[in-house]
Scaffold this active site. Structure first.
Site, PDB file in Angstrom:
ATOM      1  N   GLY A  46      88.565   1.048   3.160  1.00 37.47           N
ATOM      2  CA  GLY A  46      89.148  -0.050   4.230  1.00 37.47           C
ATOM      3  C   GLY A  46      87.765  -0.576   4.868  1.00 37.47           C
ATOM      4  CD  GLN A  51      83.378  -1.705   8.251  1.00 38.86           C
ATOM      5  OE1 GLN A  51      84.483  -1.902   8.015  1.00 38.86           O
ATOM      6  NE2 GLN A  51      82.522  -0.967   7.780  1.00 38.86           N
ATOM      7  CB  CYS A  93      81.493   4.237   7.885  1.00 37.52           C
ATOM      8  SG  CYS A  93      81.612   2.425   8.523  1.00 37.52           S
ATOM      9  CG  LEU A  94      82.198   0.306   2.815  1.00 35.35           C
ATOM     10  CD1 LEU A  94      82.881  -0.677   2.775  1.00 35.35           C
ATOM     11  CD2 LEU A  94      81.442   0.796   1.552  1.00 35.35           C
ATOM     12  CG  HIS A 135      86.856   4.721   9.824  1.00 38.06           C
ATOM     13  ND1 HIS A 135      86.100   5.785   9.573  1.00 38.06           N
ATOM     14  CD2 HIS A 135      86.146   3.714   9.249  1.00 38.06           C
ATOM     15  CE1 HIS A 135      84.871   5.362   9.195  1.00 38.06           C
ATOM     16  NE2 HIS A 135      85.039   4.033   9.202  1.00 38.06           N
ATOM     17  CD  GLU A 136      88.375   0.599   8.111  1.00 38.86           C
ATOM     18  OE1 GLU A 136      87.642  -0.229   8.699  1.00 38.86           O
ATOM     19  OE2 GLU A 136      88.054   1.393   7.563  1.00 38.86           O
ATOM     20  CG  HIS A 139      84.841  -0.050  12.056  1.00 41.53           C
ATOM     21  ND1 HIS A 139      83.532   0.026  12.232  1.00 41.53           N
ATOM     22  CD2 HIS A 139      85.184   0.543  10.819  1.00 41.53           C
ATOM     23  CE1 HIS A 139      82.891   0.760  11.157  1.00 41.53           C
ATOM     24  NE2 HIS A 139      84.103   0.977  10.236  1.00 41.53           N
TER      25      HIS A 139
HETATM   26 NI    NI Z   1      83.806   2.279   8.560  1.00 43.77          NI
END
Ligand code: NI
Length: 178
Positions: A46, A51, A93-94, A135-136, A139
C-alpha cells in the site's frame, strides 16, 4: 508512469492531515498510476499520497498481493464507519525501513470510499485487506504505525527512528537547496 521518492519518517508532511479530494481529474489519475508504480517499485502493499509528498486523501493498494486476480487500485476519500473485533498483525511501512512490529487494530472494518472512476463504494471486510486499509487511512490522518506501539516498544525503537529522521532531514535540506 513515473516513480516518486518516498519520504521517510521525520518528514513533516507525514504528520499533516490530508485534504479531501474534490474532483477526479486526469492529473489525479496520472498521480494514481505513478503511486502504483512507486508502490510496486518499493515492494509495498500500500502507499498513501502523503508518502510521496502529496497531502491529499488517496492511497493505492496492491490487491494482486491480497486477492487472487486482484489488480492494484486507488482508494479516494476513505472513511471508516464501523469496526469490529481486534487482532494483531505485523506491520511495516515504506517510510520506516527495516522496522516491523506487531500492531493491534480492529479486525473487521466497514468503509466508504470512491474509486478512481468516481464510483462510490461501501464495503465490510476483514483480513489483510482491512489491515492495509487501516494503515493507509492512518497515513491520511498523519498517523504512523509506530505511534500505535506501546511506550516500551517505542522506546526501544527510538534510536533507529531518530537515525531515519536525521537522514530524511538531510535529504530534505538538499532538496530545498536545489
Ligand atoms: Ni505506511
Amino acid at each position: 508512469m513515473a516513480s516518486h521518492r518516498i519520504v521517510r519518517f521525520g518528514n513533516p508532511i507525514l504528520r499533516i492531515k490530508a485534504q479531501p479530494i474534490q474532483e477526479i481529474s486526469d492529473e489525479l489519475k496520472k498521480l494514481a498510476d505513478d503511486m502504483v508504480e512507486t508502490m510496486i517499485h518499493g515492494e509495498g502493499i500500500g502507499l498513501a499520497a502523503p508518502q510521496i509528498s502529496r497531502s491529499i486523501a488517496m492511497f493505492v493498494i496492491h490487491m494482486g498481493l491480497i486477492e487472487e486476480n486482484g489488480e492494484p487500485m486507488a482508494v479516494i476519500n476513505p472513511e471508516i464507519i464501523e469496526t469490529k473485533g481486534e487482532i494483531s498483525y505485523e506491520e511495516g511501512c515504506l517510510c520506516i525501513p527495516d522496522i516491523r512490529e506487531e500492531v493491534k487494530r480492529p479486525e473487521i472494518i466497514h468503509v466508504k470510499y470512491m474509486d478512481i472512476e468516481g464510483r462510490e463504494h461501501e464495503e465490510e471486510f476483514g483480513g489483510y485487506k482491512a489491515r492495509v486499509f487501516q494503515h493507509e487511512i492512518d497515513h491520511l490522518n498523519g498517523v504512523l504505525f509506530v505511534d500505535r506501539l506501546g511506550s516500551m516498544k517505542r522506546k526501544l525503537l527510538q534510536k533507529q527512528l531518530k537515525q531515519i529522521a536525521d537522514e530524511e532531514m538531510t535529504i530534505l535540506a538538499q532538496e530545498e537547496e536545489e
